[in-house]
Design a protein around this motif. Structure first.
Motif, PDB file in Angstrom:
ATOM      1  N   ARG A 205       0.850  -1.195   0.000  1.00 10.25           N
ATOM      2  CA  ARG A 205       0.000   0.000   0.000  1.00 10.25           C
ATOM      3  C   ARG A 205       0.888   1.249   0.000  1.00 10.25           C
ATOM      4  N   PHE A 206       1.830   1.272   0.951  1.00  4.82           N
ATOM      5  CA  PHE A 206       2.767   2.392   1.048  1.00  4.82           C
ATOM      6  C   PHE A 206       4.186   1.839   1.020  1.00  4.82           C
ATOM      7  N   TYR A 207       5.065   2.568   0.382  1.00  2.00           N
ATOM      8  CA  TYR A 207       6.462   2.151   0.317  1.00  2.00           C
ATOM      9  C   TYR A 207       7.335   3.398   0.205  1.00  2.00           C
ATOM     10  N   ARG A 208       8.336   3.418   1.020  1.00  2.00           N
ATOM     11  CA  ARG A 208       9.311   4.522   1.029  1.00  2.00           C
ATOM     12  C   ARG A 208       8.631   5.891   1.103  1.00  2.00           C
ATOM     13  N   GLY A 209       7.619   5.943   1.985  1.00  2.00           N
ATOM     14  CA  GLY A 209       7.018   7.227   2.325  1.00  2.00           C
ATOM     15  C   GLY A 209       5.837   7.673   1.494  1.00  2.00           C
ATOM     16  N   ARG A 210       5.443   6.870   0.479  1.00  2.81           N
ATOM     17  CA  ARG A 210       4.329   7.295  -0.370  1.00  2.81           C
ATOM     18  C   ARG A 210       3.472   6.088  -0.744  1.00  2.81           C
ATOM     19  N   ASP A 211       2.249   6.372  -1.177  1.00  2.00           N
ATOM     20  CA  ASP A 211       1.401   5.325  -1.722  1.00  2.00           C
ATOM     21  C   ASP A 211       2.070   4.757  -2.974  1.00  2.00           C
ATOM     22  N   VAL A 212       2.046   3.455  -3.115  1.00  4.74           N
ATOM     23  CA  VAL A 212       2.656   2.818  -4.281  1.00  4.74           C
ATOM     24  C   VAL A 212       2.020   3.326  -5.575  1.00  4.74           C
ATOM     25  N   VAL A 213       0.707   3.598  -5.549  1.00  6.82           N
ATOM     26  CA  VAL A 213       0.030   4.118  -6.737  1.00  6.82           C
ATOM     27  C   VAL A 213       0.648   5.450  -7.166  1.00  6.82           C
ATOM     28  N   THR A 214       0.997   6.279  -6.206  1.00  9.38           N
ATOM     29  CA  THR A 214       1.617   7.569  -6.535  1.00  9.38           C
ATOM     30  C   THR A 214       2.982   7.372  -7.181  1.00  9.38           C
ATOM     31  N   ASP A 301      12.449   1.456  -6.245  1.00  7.71           N
ATOM     32  CA  ASP A 301      13.820   1.759  -5.806  1.00  7.71           C
ATOM     33  C   ASP A 301      14.656   2.284  -6.972  1.00  7.71           C
ATOM     34  N   LYS A 302      14.528   1.619  -8.113  1.00  4.17           N
ATOM     35  CA  LYS A 302      15.286   2.022  -9.296  1.00  4.17           C
ATOM     36  C   LYS A 302      14.893   3.421  -9.752  1.00  4.17           C
ATOM     37  N   HIS A 303      13.585   3.689  -9.740  1.00  2.00           N
ATOM     38  CA  HIS A 303      13.103   5.019 -10.126  1.00  2.00           C
ATOM     39  C   HIS A 303      13.633   6.086  -9.179  1.00  2.00           C
ATOM     40  N   ILE A 304      13.602   5.811  -7.887  1.00  2.00           N
ATOM     41  CA  ILE A 304      14.076   6.782  -6.899  1.00  2.00           C
ATOM     42  C   ILE A 304      15.549   7.092  -7.117  1.00  2.00           C
ATOM     43  N   ALA A 305      16.318   6.031  -7.377  1.00  2.00           N
ATOM     44  CA  ALA A 305      17.759   6.222  -7.593  1.00  2.00           C
ATOM     45  C   ALA A 305      18.025   7.024  -8.858  1.00  2.00           C
ATOM     46  N   GLN A 306      17.315   6.702  -9.930  1.00  2.00           N
ATOM     47  CA  GLN A 306      17.548   7.394 -11.201  1.00  2.00           C
ATOM     48  C   GLN A 306      17.086   8.838 -11.157  1.00  2.00           C
ATOM     49  N   ALA A 307      15.992   9.101 -10.431  1.00  2.00           N
ATOM     50  CA  ALA A 307      15.451  10.456 -10.375  1.00  2.00           C
ATOM     51  C   ALA A 307      16.086  11.292  -9.276  1.00  2.00           C
ATOM     52  N   GLY A 308      16.863  10.650  -8.425  1.00  2.00           N
ATOM     53  CA  GLY A 308      17.493  11.381  -7.337  1.00  2.00           C
ATOM     54  C   GLY A 308      16.510  11.892  -6.312  1.00  2.00           C
ATOM     55  N   VAL A 309      15.441  11.125  -6.091  1.00  2.00           N
ATOM     56  CA  VAL A 309      14.392  11.541  -5.145  1.00  2.00           C
ATOM     57  C   VAL A 309      14.807  11.175  -3.727  1.00  2.00           C
ATOM     58  N   GLU A 310      14.578  12.087  -2.796  1.00  2.00           N
ATOM     59  CA  GLU A 310      14.831  11.782  -1.395  1.00  2.00           C
ATOM     60  C   GLU A 310      13.659  10.972  -0.849  1.00  2.00           C
ATOM     61  N   ALA A 311      13.956   9.852  -0.221  1.00  2.00           N
ATOM     62  CA  ALA A 311      12.916   8.979   0.309  1.00  2.00           C
ATOM     63  C   ALA A 311      13.500   8.132   1.423  1.00  2.00           C
ATOM     64  N   PRO A 312      12.661   7.597   2.294  1.00  2.00           N
ATOM     65  CA  PRO A 312      13.149   6.666   3.321  1.00  2.00           C
ATOM     66  C   PRO A 312      13.862   5.474   2.675  1.00  2.00           C
ATOM     67  N   PRO A 313      14.655   4.738   3.430  1.00  2.00           N
ATOM     68  CA  PRO A 313      15.440   3.645   2.858  1.00  2.00           C
ATOM     69  C   PRO A 313      14.571   2.508   2.322  1.00  2.00           C
ATOM     70  N   PRO A 314      15.102   1.719   1.384  1.00  2.00           N
ATOM     71  CA  PRO A 314      14.351   0.597   0.821  1.00  2.00           C
ATOM     72  C   PRO A 314      14.240  -0.566   1.795  1.00  2.00           C
ATOM     73  N   SER A 315      13.367  -1.492   1.468  1.00  2.00           N
ATOM     74  CA  SER A 315      13.207  -2.692   2.284  1.00  2.00           C
ATOM     75  C   SER A 315      12.742  -3.835   1.397  1.00  2.00           C
ATOM     76  N   VAL A 316      12.878  -5.050   1.903  1.00  2.00           N
ATOM     77  CA  VAL A 316      12.428  -6.240   1.192  1.00  2.00           C
ATOM     78  C   VAL A 316      11.531  -7.034   2.129  1.00  2.00           C
ATOM     79  N   TYR A 317      10.372  -7.448   1.638  1.00  2.00           N
ATOM     80  CA  TYR A 317       9.453  -8.225   2.465  1.00  2.00           C
ATOM     81  C   TYR A 317      10.018  -9.621   2.697  1.00  2.00           C
ATOM     82  N   GLU A 318      10.015 -10.045   3.948  1.00  2.00           N
ATOM     83  CA  GLU A 318      10.418 -11.398   4.323  1.00  2.00           C
ATOM     84  C   GLU A 318       9.207 -12.115   4.901  1.00  2.00           C
ATOM     85  N   PRO A 319       8.906 -13.325   4.431  1.00  2.00           N
ATOM     86  CA  PRO A 319       7.715 -14.047   4.896  1.00  2.00           C
ATOM     87  C   PRO A 319       7.666 -14.181   6.415  1.00  2.00           C
TER      88      PRO A 319
END
Length: 421
Positions: A205-214, A301-319
């Motif tokens: 739903r949300f990732y790195r500070g924003r709605d995934v849809v955004t 994550d790739k988009h954030i890195a390429q665009a140079g956007v400031e955002a909270p750190p990435p994460s990976v879901y673990e079961p």
């Protein structure tokens, strides 16, 4: 002999797709009729459960001339708010709609004019716009006929609230958007839930500070056309990702539900010898959903890195939970199951349309709604052109394209079918 009334355009279906078509037809001054077998907002008003809400943020609701203008653009409209939004659009469009009228057959006569037979008489027209969508007839498998009569069965469109079901456990079949959300609704109400999990993807739903849809909107995903999608027309077969806008929005994690007591199984295959039979593919389905979840986040994550956007750190879901073993059989006696909710989707209903517009699979063959059969167009189908084609987000854009093509034909021009824009 009584003459049959004639209008240039007939629109079949009065939901948001048909209403958007009417909006653009009216803007061009093209006479038309809209036939709706129930009422314009009936899908939202009568076939959704009480806690239903949008899974996309309100800012994506932009029917033509009627964008969301409420106080919470980043929120998720609840059922009553959606109904009010659609009814507000009906009032704004003021379409020439005939509610409670079913179209029983439509065909082209030898003189090139279409004859449309309805439950209230016949009309003729030059153009037909099929706006009945892709979710007309609920799917219930034939195995349902062999289940004991004491088991209450219903389709997702009939489910309203946990309290309306008899006491006991509930089997929810299917884990797409409806199945996952109904299972959650029952689980949160304290009901014992058994869930037959299918190969549906999920997303955060949300990732790195924003709605995934955004994030996806920023990445241009919602502008991607079916012609430019890696799967091409195959994307139309994809199951929607499960997520929810409930309580402000959150992930749906079936593994967490299992840890809390929900019983998970693979795909329900059969009912035989008193047992529900499941495929041994639960782990596979859960892993697929998580790969999709992490894959979408990795693209962000790739988009954030390429665009140079400031955002909270990435994460990976673990079961947080894994099945100890695949359970392929559940004796119905002793399970405590008193009700089954079938959440395995719908099929479109085009049986009334007698026109050479269908492919070998019985699906409309079109380019952005325009078929090779002059005078027959479609609107409101999933991925008609983009992800938002069957939703509030882009159905209006597709309707404008269809209407512009119709207008050109009515004016005497017959433009060739063009690739989706």
């Amino acid at each position: 002999m009584t003459s049959v009334p004639h209008v240039p355009v007939v629109v079949v279906g009065g939901g948001q797709a048909g209403l958007s078509t009417s909006y653009w037809l009216k803007s061009r001054g093209i006479e038309h009729l809209v036939f709706e077998r129930r009422t314009a907002a009936h899908v939202w008003e009568t076939t959704r459960w009480d806690t239903f809400c949008l899974v996309t943020p309100n800012w994506q609701c932009r029917l033509p001339g009627h964008p969301y203008d409420g106080p919470d653009p980043d929120g998720f409209m609840k059922k009553d708010e959606i109904v009010a939004y659609v009814k507000g659009f009906v009032a704004k469009v003021a379409p020439p709609i005939r509610e409670g009228v079913s179209v029983e057959r439509a065909f082209r006569r030898g003189d090139g004019v279409f004859e449309v037979k309805t439950s209230e008489g016949d009309v003729t027209c030059d153009e037909i716009v099929v706006a009945t969508g892709g979710y007309s007839d609920p799917i219930i498998p034939r195995m349902a006929e062999r289940l004991p009569e004491m088991i209450v069965q219903m389709h997702s469109e009939q489910y309203r609230r946990p309290e309306a079901l008899p006491e006991g456990a509930v089997l929810v079949v299917g884990s797409g958007q409806s199945g996952a959300q109904i299972a959650e609704d029952l689980h949160l109400a304290g009901r014992k839930v058994h869930l037959a999990v299918g190969p549906a993807p999920r997303c955060a739903r949300f990732y790195r500070g924003r709605d995934v849809v955004t994030w996806l909107a920023d990445m241009g995903y919602y502008e991607m056309t079916v012609d430019s999608h890696p799967l091409r027309e195959g994307v139309r077969d994809n199951t929607n990702h499960y997520v929810t806008g409930r309580d402000g929005g959150r992930d749906i994690d079936l593994r967490r539900f299992a840890r809390e007591g929900m019983e998970l199984y693979g795909v329900l295959d059969d009912f035989r010898d008193g047992e529900l039979r499941f495929r041994p593919n639960l782990a596979e389905s859960l892993d697929f959903a998580d790969r999709t979840y992490n894959g979408i986040n990795a693209a962000i994550d790739k988009h954030i890195a390429q665009a140079g956007v400031e955002a909270p750190p990435p994460s990976v879901y673990e079961p947080v939970w894994r099945p100890d073993a695949e359970r392929t059989a559940l004796p119905l006696d002793g399970s405590g199951i008193s009700a089954i909710v079938w959440c395995i989707g719908f099929t479109p209903n085009f049986r009334w349309l007698d026109a050479p517009v269908f492919n070998g699979a019985g699906r409309p063959a079109h380019r952005r709604g325009i078929t090779e059969c002059r005078g027959v167009s479609f609107i409101g189908l999933p991925w008609l052109n983009t992800w938002g084609s069957g939703r509030f987000g882009a159905v209006g854009d597709d309707a404008e394209h269809v209407v512009s093509t119709i207008a050109a034909r009515l004016e005497g021009a017959a433009p060739a079918i063009q690739a989706a824009e």
